[in-house]
Design an enzyme around this catalytic site. Structure first.
Site, PDB file in Angstrom:
ATOM      1  N   HIS A   1       0.832  -1.213   0.000  1.00 41.90           N
ATOM      2  CA  HIS A   1       0.000   0.000   0.000  1.00 41.90           C
ATOM      3  C   HIS A   1       0.864   1.260   0.000  1.00 41.90           C
ATOM      4  O   HIS A   1       0.550   2.249   0.657  1.00 41.90           O
ATOM      5  CB  HIS A   1      -0.938   0.027   1.213  1.00 41.90           C
ATOM      6  CG  HIS A   1      -1.767  -1.208   1.379  1.00 41.90           C
ATOM      7  ND1 HIS A   1      -2.915  -1.444   0.652  1.00 41.90           N
ATOM      8  CD2 HIS A   1      -1.616  -2.298   2.179  1.00 41.90           C
ATOM      9  CE1 HIS A   1      -3.430  -2.615   1.000  1.00 41.90           C
ATOM     10  NE2 HIS A   1      -2.650  -3.153   1.917  1.00 41.90           N
TER      11      HIS A   1
ATOM     12  N   ASN B   1      -9.362  -4.098   2.190  1.00 43.85           N
ATOM     13  CA  ASN B   1      -9.082  -4.016   0.758  1.00 43.85           C
ATOM     14  C   ASN B   1     -10.384  -3.832  -0.006  1.00 43.85           C
ATOM     15  O   ASN B   1     -11.461  -3.778   0.585  1.00 43.85           O
ATOM     16  CB  ASN B   1      -8.386  -5.298   0.268  1.00 43.85           C
ATOM     17  CG  ASN B   1      -6.924  -5.374   0.657  1.00 43.85           C
ATOM     18  OD1 ASN B   1      -6.238  -4.364   0.761  1.00 43.85           O
ATOM     19  ND2 ASN B   1      -6.437  -6.581   0.880  1.00 43.85           N
TER      20      ASN B   1
ATOM     21  N   TYR C   1       1.071  -4.778  12.031  1.00 44.41           N
ATOM     22  CA  TYR C   1       0.807  -3.481  11.411  1.00 44.41           C
ATOM     23  C   TYR C   1       1.277  -2.324  12.286  1.00 44.41           C
ATOM     24  O   TYR C   1       1.904  -1.384  11.798  1.00 44.41           O
ATOM     25  CB  TYR C   1      -0.677  -3.355  11.060  1.00 44.41           C
ATOM     26  CG  TYR C   1      -0.974  -3.870   9.679  1.00 44.41           C
ATOM     27  CD1 TYR C   1      -0.650  -5.184   9.327  1.00 44.41           C
ATOM     28  CD2 TYR C   1      -1.553  -3.069   8.714  1.00 44.41           C
ATOM     29  CE1 TYR C   1      -0.904  -5.669   8.065  1.00 44.41           C
ATOM     30  CE2 TYR C   1      -1.807  -3.543   7.440  1.00 44.41           C
ATOM     31  CZ  TYR C   1      -1.483  -4.847   7.123  1.00 44.41           C
ATOM     32  OH  TYR C   1      -1.729  -5.321   5.862  1.00 44.41           O
TER      33      TYR C   1
END
Length: 500
Positions: free
Chosen positions: A59, A131, A339
């Site tokens: 991303h 997504n 993350y």
């Protein structure tokens, strides 16, 4: 004729001292060497080479905007989260929409798109990091391998061989591959695509009842997509096509909107359904768990500074609030750590203090110091327990207990539920003839110069899904229909643990 003059802004160094000369470096004489005491030159160059922060591993290139989230339906029977406490309630938010594997290249190039939302709730930030596809891969242990397979090889260029070698060795990838190779594979813009939380999450209410949930965000602008040929033309003219489209639409006052839906599964149903409800390669049938409209959001304010707000925005599935929790989804479990840790590497341990990431509610964490610290801890005791009543825990917000069982081991998830073909088969059979042909053609174009044994391997997976899928794919790739099974004898992957 009079000319309006803008107020003069005087140039200063970063310490506030005035810059006397921004045109000429300090030298010994007209033709002499530079002097190391040229403070402005030193500062200017030192800052310049540090302007670029580490690129996101996935991303990397995206657009973002601030917006408003509005509740349209009461779901307090499912969750105690205050963001959903009443119909009509509005919450400030930030959304980042991005390409996935395309590094910082053209917007119209890669197929999957990231769909990340940050809600600034009164109980803390809640992030949905998803997504534009409802499925993905089942175990984050393979995520680094996926990254390496779909991005540049060690030879510094992307490789269809690497990409499809990886995908075809994982039959569980076929559902995602079928989606991204379909006519919906390349969105025309960020405004014209749906978003999905993808994972199974949990909700719990004031009574302590838990429900499993999936989040869906449907574009009110409708779905628009590009063919490979249309995308190629756009890439040749405008590598920022998606960014430009979103920014200019908001500037015109054409605020893009999405409707939020949830699918809700009672906690006990997870043990009864004939599929693995926490498997990220699966969707929940809507006939069993219909979509429930919950809210809508619009993106209505562009960032004033792209770097400050979009590049420095940091999303993590671990940003949860009371009433919204995780699930046994393996991929989600790993992302809960990975993350946030990626943001610590990219932005520093205090990335949550960057304005776009900062909660709008008071924060009373006793974590302290570290690179980039910008807030003060005014309490005298930075530890707990202490004698001053500070940093007291809040047991009223504890999540309901979750019953688990089983021995700890590296369990083969394929032994639990190895049906990776029923759902892509159902998707394939929903397509009309034109959509099926687009799937075949897009696959053939994407496989490019990959070796035939990899193409045959993928086609075998397609045949296992549906004979028509295999036949159409074979024809588009120029393969002989009778050969896929015979080609097994020359496939080097047959010695890799019986993956095929």
């Amino acid at each position: 004729m009079t000319t309006s003059k803008c107020p003069v802004t005087h140039l200063t160094m970063n310490n506030g001292a005035p810059v006397a000369d921004n045109q000429n470096s300090l030298t010994a004489g007209t033709r002499g060497p530079l002097l190391t005491q040229d403070l402005w030159l030193n500062e200017k160059l030192a800052d310049f080479v540090r302007e670029v922060i580490p690129e996101r591993r996935m991303h990397a290139k995206g657009s973002g905007a601030f917006g408003t989230f509005t509740v349209t339906r009461d779901i307090t029977k499912y969750t105690r989260a205050k963001i959903f406490s009443e119909v009509g309630k509005k919450t400030e938010m930030f959304g980042r929409l991005a390409t996935v594997a395309g590094e910082r290249g053209a917007d119209a190039y890669t197929r999957v798109r990231g769909f990340a939302l940050k809600f600034y709730t009164e109980e803390g930030n809640w992030d949905v990091v998803g997504n534009n596809t409802p499925v993905f891969y089942p175990d984050l242990r393979k995520f680094p391998d996926l990254n390496k397979a779909v991005k540049r090889s060690a030879h510094q260029y992307s490789s269809a061989t690497n990409n499809w070698d990886f995908w075809a060795l994982l039959p569980e990838a076929l559902h995602q591959v079928t989606i991204v190779m379909s006519d919906r594979g390349i969105p025309a813009s960020y405004r014209h695509m749906h978003g999905f939380g993808s994972h199974t999450y949990s909700l719990w209410n004031e009574a302590g009842e838990r429900f499993w949930v999936k989040f869906h965000f449907r574009s009110q602008q409708g779905i628009k997509n590009l063919t490979n040929e249309e995308a190629a033309k756009i890439i040749a003219d405008d590598r920022e096509s998606h960014q430009r489209d979103l920014y200019e639409a908001i500037e015109r006052g054409e605020f893009p909107k999405w409707t939020m839906y949830i699918q809700v599964m009672p906690e006990a149903d997870a043990a009864k359904v004939p599929y693995h409800p926490f498997d990220l390669t699966k969707v929940w049938p809507k006939k069993d768990y219909p979509l429930i409209e919950v809210a809508e959001f619009e993106l209505n304010r562009n960032p004033e500074n792209f770097f400050a707000d979009v590049e420095q925005s940091a999303f993590a599935p671990s940003n949860l609030v009371p009433g919204i929790g995780a699930s046994p989804d393996k991929m989600l479990q790993a992302r809960l750590f990975n993350y946030a840790d990626a943001q610590r590497y990219r932005l520093g341990v205090n990335f949550r203090q960057i304005p776009v990431n900062r909660p709008r509610c008071p924060v009373h964490s006793n974590q302290r110091d570290g690179q980039g610290r910008a807030t003060e801890l005014r309490q005298p005791a930075h530890y707990e327990p202490n004698s001053f009543g500070q940093w007291s825990q809040q047991p009223d917000f504890a999540e309901p207990p979750l019953k688990i069982n089983g021995d700890a081991a590296h369990w083969d998830y394929r032994q639990d539920d190895d049906d990776y073909f029923s759902q892509p088969r159902a998707l394939f059979n929903l397509m009309n003839d034109a959509q099926k042909q687009a799937l075949f053609d897009n696959t053939a174009a994407a496989m490019g110069d990959a070796p035939d044994f990899i193409k045959y391997r993928h086609i075998r997976n397609c045949y296992r899904c549906d004979p028509a899928y295999g036949e159409g794919g074979s024809k588009a790739l120029g393969l002989t229909v009778e050969e896929p099974q015979a080609a097994r004898a020359t496939d080097p992957a047959l010695g890799q643990g019986g993956l095929l």
